[in-house]
Design an enzyme around this catalytic site. Structure first.
Site, mmCIF file in Angstrom:
data_model
loop_
_atom_site.group_PDB
_atom_site.id
_atom_site.type_symbol
_atom_site.label_atom_id
_atom_site.label_comp_id
_atom_site.label_asym_id
_atom_site.label_seq_id
_atom_site.Cartn_x
_atom_site.Cartn_y
_atom_site.Cartn_z
ATOM 1 N N ARG A 12 15.748 -81.397 -50.471
ATOM 2 C CA ARG A 12 15.767 -81.066 -49.050
ATOM 3 C C ARG A 12 15.724 -79.560 -48.905
ATOM 4 O O ARG A 12 16.495 -78.839 -49.549
ATOM 5 C CB ARG A 12 17.027 -81.622 -48.384
ATOM 6 C CG ARG A 12 17.171 -81.263 -46.902
ATOM 7 C CD ARG A 12 18.445 -81.854 -46.321
ATOM 8 N NE ARG A 12 18.370 -83.300 -46.289
ATOM 9 C CZ ARG A 12 17.841 -83.977 -45.279
ATOM 10 N NH1 ARG A 12 17.340 -83.338 -44.239
ATOM 11 N NH2 ARG A 12 17.817 -85.295 -45.304
ATOM 12 N N GLY A 13 14.801 -79.062 -48.093
ATOM 13 C CA GLY A 13 14.684 -77.637 -47.856
ATOM 14 C C GLY A 13 15.352 -77.241 -46.556
ATOM 15 O O GLY A 13 15.979 -78.064 -45.875
ATOM 16 N N ALA A 14 15.224 -75.951 -46.199
ATOM 17 C CA ALA A 14 15.861 -75.451 -44.983
ATOM 18 C C ALA A 14 15.239 -76.067 -43.739
ATOM 19 O O ALA A 14 15.925 -76.317 -42.745
ATOM 20 C CB ALA A 14 15.749 -73.927 -44.938
ATOM 21 N N GLY A 16 12.712 -78.787 -43.939
ATOM 22 C CA GLY A 16 12.106 -80.090 -44.139
ATOM 23 C C GLY A 16 12.479 -80.666 -45.489
ATOM 24 O O GLY A 16 13.234 -80.065 -46.261
ATOM 25 N N ASP A 129 14.029 -63.907 -52.510
ATOM 26 C CA ASP A 129 14.998 -64.982 -52.760
ATOM 27 C C ASP A 129 14.913 -65.454 -54.208
ATOM 28 O O ASP A 129 14.918 -66.647 -54.486
ATOM 29 C CB ASP A 129 14.753 -66.143 -51.802
ATOM 30 C CG ASP A 129 15.991 -67.045 -51.664
ATOM 31 O OD1 ASP A 129 17.094 -66.588 -52.052
ATOM 32 O OD2 ASP A 129 15.852 -68.173 -51.177
#
Length: 711
Positions: A12-14, A16, A129
C-alpha cells in the site's frame, strides 16, 4: 487491463495500492500501482504525474524499470518492474540481531546503489526519499533496484530544493534546518542506508520527532562493529558529514578506494554469458570462512555438485574453441610522409594488432586479445633501412600494463597521454594530466591505466584524443568531453579547462552521434544521418563552418571558432552526407557517402590534395587518382594526408620535400625547399610490398603514419 492478469496485492502506497500482475503477452510479472484520481488532492495528483515523469527519464540496471501508464475508470495505472526479493529494510530485519553481513556483501549491494544514484544525479534529479524501504532486491538478494520516485524533484543545472520532504530518519541536517538543499542530501541518506547495512539498525532513531531532529543535528550515532575495516567506517563518517559542502558528491563517492574494486567487478559482470552456478546467498559475520557463503542443506549440496560437474564439462568444451593467442596474421607499417614504409615489430604480444593510434608523443596499438602495445623510439643503428622486406622500423614495442581482467578494444593518443576503451565500455586513461585530459578531476600524472570513475555508469563506445582534450561517445549516443577548452574545442559552450568529463548537449539536433574525431584544437561528431558536427578552432575554415554563397565560391561570413557543436555548412559539403572526417593541426579531410574526398584548411605543403583555389577558405575535392576511388579511411598529419580505398590501395599527399645542393664549405650542403604544393599535391600510391586487405586501421600525427592490416 485486458493485457494483464492480477495475482495478488503486494503493498500500500501513500496514494494508492500496489498489485502484482502477470503480463499476458510474455507471462512476465509486473507491478501496477493503482492511484484513484478522484480520491486524491490536486497536489497529490501532481506528485503522481511527477513520479511517472521521473521514471520515464531513468533507464538503469539498478533502478526499477518503468513500462507504461494509462487511465482506467479514473484510476492512474503505473506499470513497473517487479522485484521479487522485497525491500532492503525487511531483508536486514529478517537476519536477526547480530547476524551481520560480510563487508564484501555490503559493498556488493552498496556499490549498485551508488551506480543507480549516479544515474539519478546525472539526470539532474533529486530522489529525496532514499531509504532501505525504497531499495528493492531480486529473489537472491544480490541485485539492487532503487524505487519509489513519488517525491523526486527534477532540478535545473544549479538549483536547490526547499520543500522539507522525505522519511524523518533519513533527513539531512540542512533539511532539518529548512535550508536549501541539493544532491548532497541524497548522499546523506545514502550514508544512513550504508550504516543500516553494517549495523542492521538505523543511524538516527528516537521516540519523538523533536528528539530525532536533535540527534540528526548533533550528528552522533552508535559506533560500527570493529569487524569492518577502517576504510568502511571512514566512508560512513564521510557520507554523514554535517557540512554538506564537505560531503562528497556521487562521483567522489565512486572514486573512494574501498568502492572502486567492487565497482570494477560489477562492470565486468554486466553482460556476462549465462552462468552455470546459481547466485550465492549473502553470508554473515561469524566463524565461517569466506568460502562457506550461507547455509546449505543436502539438496543444495547435491545441486552444487551437479552444477560443478556441468561447469567443468562446459569449460573443457569451450577451451577447444579458444583463439590461439600467439598466432599473428596482421602487419603493422610505419613511415614518414615521403619515406618508405617499414614493418614494425610487435614483440611478444598476444593476438594480432587490429587498431593503431598516434600522436606527437605516442604510437600505440591494440591486439585482438585486448592488449595495448606502445612503440618507443630507439637509436637507429643502421643507416640503411630501405632495402629488404623484413627490416623493422627502429621502435621498441612494450606491452602496457592494465588492470586485471581488462580487455581493451580501442586506444587513442594525445600529447603525453592515452585513453583506452574496454570491451565492457569502461574508459581508462594514463600519462600527463597537465591539461586535465585524463578526466580524474585533477592535473596529476598517472603512470598506469586508471579508470575514469565519473564515466563508470556510461558504456563508452569510442574515444578520440586531441593534443590536450578528449571526446567520447557512449553506446546510447551520448557525448562527453574534457580537458583543455581553448577555442571551444570541447563543444560544451565554455572555453575553460574541464577536469571531469562534461556531458555535451547537442541542442536542437536530432541525428544520433555515432563517432567522434579530435584534432589539435577542434572536434568532429559523425551522425547516423550523415550530418557532421564541428566545434573548436576554424582556422582557415578547416571546420567548414564559414557561410558561403549557393555556388560555394564566395565566403559570406568567416567564423574563427565555435564553442558548441554546429553543423558543417560550407558548400559544397553542405549538400553531402559525410560519413568520415579527420582533423590535423591546420587542415581537415572529409569523406562523403559516395566515397568522395574533400579537404579544407592550410595548403602550404599540398596537404589538401590540390594546387589551390581562388578562395582558400572553400573546401575542394582531392584531385586524381583519389577522386576516382572509393575511399574508406582517411587521416591527417601535420602537413600531409593519407587515404585508403575500398580495394586496399593507400595514397599519400603533402609533406615537406627537401633538395640538397652543393655548398662552398667542404662536406656540407645547403637544404632548400622545393615548391611543396606543386610537387606534393597530387596523391601518390604508397608501396607497402603487401596487399592491404581485410580490416585496415590507420593513424597519422606530426610526421609519422601507422597502418595495420590483415596479412
Amino acid at each position: 487491463m485486458n493485457n494483464y492478469e492480477m495475482m495478488q496485492a503486494v503493498g500500500r502506497g501513500a496514494y494508492g495500492n500496489v498489485y502484482l500482475y502477470r503480463r499476458l503477452s510474455d507471462n512476465k510479472h509486473v507491478v501496477i500501482k493503482k492511484i484513484p484520481l478522484e480520491s486524491i488532492t490536486k497536489e497529490e495528483c501532481e506528485l503522481t504525474k511527477n513520479e511517472v515523469r521521473v521514471l520515464a527519464m531513468l533507464q538503469h540496471p539498478n533502478i526499477i524499470e518503468y513500462y507504461e501508464n494509462y487511465l482506467d475508470n479514473n484510476t492512474m495505472m503505473i506499470v513497473m518492474e517487479y522485484a521479487p526479493g522485497g525491500n532492503l529494510y525487511d531483508y536486514l530485519r529478517s537476519r536477526g540481531e547480530g547476524n551481520l553481513l560480510q563487508e564484501e556483501d555490503v559493498l556488493h549491494l552498496f556499490c549498485q546503489l551508488v551506480l543507480g544514484m549516479q544515474h539519478i544525479h546525472e539526470s539532474n534529479i533529486l530522489h529525496r526519499d532514499i531509504k532501505s524501504n525504497n531499495i528493492l532486491l531480486d529473489r537472491s538478494h544480490r541485485i539492487v533496484k532503487i524505487g519509489d520516485f513519488g517525491i523526486s524533484k527534477i532540478l535545473s543545472s544549479k538549483s536547490k530544493a526547499h520543500t522539507v520532504v522525505g522519511t524523518p530518519c533519513y533527513l539531512s541536517p540542512e533539511l532539518c534546518q529548512e535550508k536549501p538543499y541539493n544532491q548532497k542530501s541524497d548522499i546523506w541518506a545514502l550514508g544512513c542506508v550504508l550504516y543500516e547495512m553494517l549495523t542492521l539498525r538505523r543511524a538516527f532513531e528516537a521516540e519523538t520527532l523533536p528528539a530525532l531532529i536533535m540527534k540528526i543535528m548533533r550528528g552522533i550515532f552508535a559506533p560500527i562493529n570493529p569487524h569492518y575495516s577502517a576504510e568502511m567506517r571512514s566512508l560512513v563518517h564521510l557520507l554523514l558529514h554535517m557540512d554538506p559542502t564537505q560531503r562528497p558528491n556521487i562521483h567522489q563517492v565512486i572514486s573512494q578506494p574501498i568502492i572502486f574494486p567492487t565497482l570494477f567487478k560489477l562492470h565486468m559482470d554486466l553482460g556476462m554469458v549465462r552462468c552455470v552456478s546459481r547466485p550465492l546467498r549473502l553470508s554473515s559475520v561469524g566463524t565461517r570462512t569466506r568460502s562457506s557463503r550461507g547455509s546449505e542443506d543436502s539438496t543444495d549440496k547435491e545441486r552444487t555438485d551437479a552444477e560443478k560437474k556441468a561447469l567443468s564439462e562446459e569449460i573443457r568444451t569451450s577451451e577447444k574453441n579458444l583463439p590461439q593467442p600467439d598466432v599473428q596474421s596482421s602487419s603493422v607499417f610505419c613511415w614518414s610522409p615521403l619515406g618508405t614504409p617499414v614493418k614494425m615489430s610487435v614483440g611478444d604480444c598476444e593476438g594480432e594488432v587490429v587498431q593503431v593510434a598516434a600522436s606527437k608523443s605516442h604510437r600505440a596499438g591494440v591486439t585482438s586479445m585486448g592488449q595495448v602495445i606502445l612503440w618507443e623510439k630507439q637509436e637507429q643503428k643502421s643507416a640503411d633501412v630501405k632495402g629488404g622486406n623484413d627490416l623493422e622500423v627502429p621502435f621498441i614495442p612494450t606491452i602496457l600494463r592494465s588492470p586485471a581482467s581488462v580487455t581493451v578494444v580501442q586506444v587513442a593518443c594525445g600529447d603525453g597521454f592515452i585513453a583506452c576503451v574496454t570491451d565492457r565500455g569502461i574508459l581508462l586513461t594514463s600519462g600527463s594530466g597537465s591539461s586535465g585530459s585524463l578526466g580524474h578531476g585533477n592535473t596529476s600524472d598517472v603512470a598506469q591505466l586508471r579508470i575514469v570513475e565519473s564515466l563508470l555508469g556510461v558504456s563508452v563506445q569510442q574515444v578520440a584524443c586531441g593534443s590536450a582534450h578528449v571526446v567520447a561517445v557512449s553506446v546510447e549516443h551520448q557525448v562527453y568531453a574534457w580537458g583543455c577548452g581553448s577555442n571551444g574545442r570541447l563543444g560544451i559552450g565554455s572555453r575553460m579547462t574541464q577536469l571531469w568529463p562534461q556531458h555535451v548537449d547537442i541542442q536542437g539536433l536530432q541525428p544520433q552521434v555515432t563517432g567522434v574525431v579530435a584534432g589539435h584544437d577542434c572536434s568532429f561528431l559523425t551522425t547516423t544521418s550523415g550530418v557532421l558536427l564541428a566545434s573548436g578552432s576554424n582556422r582557415l575554415n578547416k571546420l567548414c563552418v564559414d557561410e558561403t554563397d549557393l555556388a560555394g565560391c564566395e565566403t559570406l561570413k568567416q567564423i574563427e571558432d565555435v564553442a558548441t557543436f554546429v553543423q558543417v555548412c560550407s558548400r559544397p559539403l553542405a549538400n553531402s552526407a559525410i560519413i568520415k572526417a579527420a582533423a590535423g593541426h591546420n587542415h581537415s579531410i572529409f569523406v562523403t557517402d559516395a566515397g568522395e574526398v574533400f579537404t579544407a584548411g592550410k595548403n602550404t605543403c599540398g596537404q589538401l590534395g590540390h594546387i589551390g583555389s581562388l578562395n582558400p577558405r572553400v573546401p575542394a575535392r582531392v584531385m586524381d587518382p583519389v577522386a576516382r576511388s572509393q575511399v574508406v579511411q582517411v587521416d591527417c598529419g601535420e602537413d600531409f594526408s593519407i587515404a585508403v580505398t575500398q580495394d586496399g590501395r593507400v595514397y599519400s599527399w603533402g609533406g615537406k620535400r627537401e633538395l640538397k645542393v652543393a655548398s662552398d664549405a667542404p662536406n656540407k650542403s645547403k637544404i632548400l625547399m622545393r615548391d611543396p604544393v606543386g610537387e606534393s599535391a597530387r596523391p601518390s600510391l604508397v608501396e607497402l610490398r603487401q596487399n592491404v586487405k581485410g580490416d585496415v586501421s590507420t593513424a597519422a600525427a606530426e610526421d609519422i603514419v601507422l597502418l595495420c592490416h590483415k596479412s
